[in-house]
Design a protein around this motif. Structure first.
Motif, PDB file in Angstrom:
ATOM      1  N   MET A   1       0.855  -1.191   0.000  1.00  0.00           N
ATOM      2  CA  MET A   1       0.000   0.000   0.000  1.00  0.00           C
ATOM      3  C   MET A   1       0.888   1.237   0.000  1.00  0.00           C
ATOM      4  SD  MET A   1      -2.946  -1.206   2.700  1.00  0.00           S
ATOM      5  CE  MET A   1      -1.836  -1.102   4.109  1.00  0.00           C
ATOM      6  N   ASN A   2       0.809   2.007  -1.060  1.00  0.00           N
ATOM      7  CA  ASN A   2       1.585   3.231  -1.201  1.00  0.00           C
ATOM      8  C   ASN A   2       0.662   4.445  -1.238  1.00  0.00           C
ATOM      9  OD1 ASN A   2       3.952   1.633  -1.467  1.00  0.00           O
ATOM     10  ND2 ASN A   2       3.615   1.444  -3.675  1.00  0.00           N
ATOM     11  N   SER A   3       1.252   5.614  -1.031  1.00  0.00           N
ATOM     12  CA  SER A   3       0.491   6.863  -1.078  1.00  0.00           C
ATOM     13  C   SER A   3      -0.781   6.764  -0.228  1.00  0.00           C
ATOM     14  CB  SER A   3       0.128   7.208  -2.531  1.00  0.00           C
ATOM     15  OG  SER A   3       1.286   7.320  -3.318  1.00  0.00           O
ATOM     16  N   LEU A   4      -0.610   6.282   0.975  1.00  0.00           N
ATOM     17  CA  LEU A   4      -1.776   6.057   1.839  1.00  0.00           C
ATOM     18  C   LEU A   4      -2.466   7.364   2.196  1.00  0.00           C
ATOM     19  CD1 LEU A   4      -0.261   3.234   4.018  1.00  0.00           C
ATOM     20  CD2 LEU A   4      -2.430   3.087   2.787  1.00  0.00           C
ATOM     21  N   LYS A   5      -3.778   7.257   2.326  1.00  0.00           N
ATOM     22  CA  LYS A   5      -4.624   8.397   2.653  1.00  0.00           C
ATOM     23  C   LYS A   5      -5.373   8.117   3.949  1.00  0.00           C
ATOM     24  CE  LYS A   5      -5.538   9.082  -2.291  1.00  0.00           C
ATOM     25  NZ  LYS A   5      -6.601   9.188  -3.335  1.00  0.00           N
ATOM     26  N   PRO A   6      -5.790   9.147   4.653  1.00  0.00           N
ATOM     27  CA  PRO A   6      -6.559   8.909   5.885  1.00  0.00           C
ATOM     28  C   PRO A   6      -7.788   8.027   5.658  1.00  0.00           C
ATOM     29  CG  PRO A   6      -5.843  11.182   5.817  1.00  0.00           C
ATOM     30  CD  PRO A   6      -5.461  10.574   4.485  1.00  0.00           C
ATOM     31  N   GLU A   7      -8.374   8.121   4.485  1.00  0.00           N
ATOM     32  CA  GLU A   7      -9.561   7.304   4.197  1.00  0.00           C
ATOM     33  C   GLU A   7      -9.238   5.830   3.991  1.00  0.00           C
ATOM     34  OE1 GLU A   7      -8.635  10.150   2.671  1.00  0.00           O
ATOM     35  OE2 GLU A   7      -9.094  10.092   0.508  1.00  0.00           O
ATOM     36  N   ASP A   8      -7.955   5.486   3.967  1.00  0.00           N
ATOM     37  CA  ASP A   8      -7.554   4.073   3.912  1.00  0.00           C
ATOM     38  C   ASP A   8      -7.562   3.435   5.304  1.00  0.00           C
ATOM     39  OD1 ASP A   8      -5.127   5.016   1.466  1.00  0.00           O
ATOM     40  OD2 ASP A   8      -7.042   4.004   1.099  1.00  0.00           O
ATOM     41  N   THR A   9      -7.765   4.245   6.329  1.00  0.00           N
ATOM     42  CA  THR A   9      -7.814   3.725   7.690  1.00  0.00           C
ATOM     43  C   THR A   9      -8.936   2.716   7.829  1.00  0.00           C
ATOM     44  OG1 THR A   9      -6.865   5.720   8.663  1.00  0.00           O
ATOM     45  CG2 THR A   9      -8.228   4.332  10.103  1.00  0.00           C
ATOM     46  N   ALA A  10      -8.593   1.513   8.270  1.00  0.00           N
ATOM     47  CA  ALA A  10      -9.580   0.436   8.376  1.00  0.00           C
ATOM     48  C   ALA A  10      -8.925  -0.800   8.965  1.00  0.00           C
ATOM     49  CB  ALA A  10     -10.162   0.093   7.005  1.00  0.00           C
ATOM     50  N   LEU A  11      -9.774  -1.742   9.308  1.00  0.00           N
ATOM     51  CA  LEU A  11      -9.316  -3.084   9.643  1.00  0.00           C
ATOM     52  C   LEU A  11      -9.282  -3.873   8.338  1.00  0.00           C
ATOM     53  CD1 LEU A  11      -8.521  -4.752  12.139  1.00  0.00           C
ATOM     54  CD2 LEU A  11     -10.903  -5.474  12.317  1.00  0.00           C
ATOM     55  N   TYR A  12      -8.132  -4.405   8.010  1.00  0.00           N
ATOM     56  CA  TYR A  12      -7.942  -5.109   6.750  1.00  0.00           C
ATOM     57  C   TYR A  12      -7.989  -6.617   6.983  1.00  0.00           C
ATOM     58  CZ  TYR A  12      -6.755  -0.862   4.231  1.00  0.00           C
ATOM     59  OH  TYR A  12      -6.813   0.376   3.631  1.00  0.00           O
ATOM     60  N   TYR A  13      -8.839  -7.276   6.216  1.00  0.00           N
ATOM     61  CA  TYR A  13      -9.031  -8.711   6.331  1.00  0.00           C
ATOM     62  C   TYR A  13      -8.547  -9.406   5.060  1.00  0.00           C
ATOM     63  CZ  TYR A  13     -12.352  -7.565  10.068  1.00  0.00           C
ATOM     64  OH  TYR A  13     -12.947  -7.096  11.207  1.00  0.00           O
ATOM     65  N   CYS A  14      -7.858 -10.529   5.238  1.00  0.00           N
ATOM     66  CA  CYS A  14      -7.579 -11.364   4.080  1.00  0.00           C
ATOM     67  C   CYS A  14      -8.543 -12.545   4.098  1.00  0.00           C
ATOM     68  CB  CYS A  14      -6.132 -11.848   4.053  1.00  0.00           C
ATOM     69  SG  CYS A  14      -5.665 -12.938   5.402  1.00  0.00           S
ATOM     70  N   ALA A  15      -8.802 -13.073   2.924  1.00  0.00           N
ATOM     71  CA  ALA A  15      -9.723 -14.190   2.789  1.00  0.00           C
ATOM     72  C   ALA A  15      -9.301 -15.049   1.607  1.00  0.00           C
ATOM     73  CB  ALA A  15     -11.156 -13.699   2.609  1.00  0.00           C
TER      74      ALA A  15
END
Length: 123
Positions: A80-94
């Motif tokens: 993940m590059n050029s991250l933005k505040p709106e990328d804030t989250a809990l990230y799940y893999c599946a």
């Protein structure tokens, strides 16, 4: 079983790499995906990589995020590059078998889910 890691706190414009390691000997046959869920919002599709390597991305992360897989290590990555505040989250893999290409963005296509790793992007 899926184990996600790599989350953390980063400033806007920074980078993080998430990892998701799977147990089992048939990892290479699964389509792997990342979803995320921000506070107060529904879980949404981020990216997927099929067993043959084809990748799909949400429009909101295209050109900033890159997903890859290492079948020898039973691991997928989300750079993940050029991250933005709106990328804030809990990230799940599946992981999913028999994922229909046109349905790859739907949670129902994936049978196995990890516990999530938190990404916080400060402004």
């Amino acid at each position: 079983q899926l184990q996600a890691s790599g989350g953390g706190l980063v400033q806007a414009g920074g980078s993080l790499r998430l990892s998701c390691t799977a147990s089992g000997r048939t990892f290479s046959t699964y389509t792997m995906t990342w979803f995320r869920q921000a506070p107060g919002k529904e879980r949404e599709f981020v990216a997927a990589i099929r067993n043959v390597g084809t990748q799909h991305y949400a429009d909101s992360v295209k050109a900033r995020f890159s997903m890859s897989r290492d079948n020898a290590k039973n691991t997928v990555y989300l750079q993940m590059n050029s991250l933005k505040p709106e990328d804030t989250a809990l990230y799940y893999c599946a992981a999913g078998r028999g994922v229909i290409l046109s349905e790859a963005r739907k949670q129902s296509q994936y049978q196995y889910w990890g516990q999530g790793t938190l990404v916080t992007v400060s402004s």
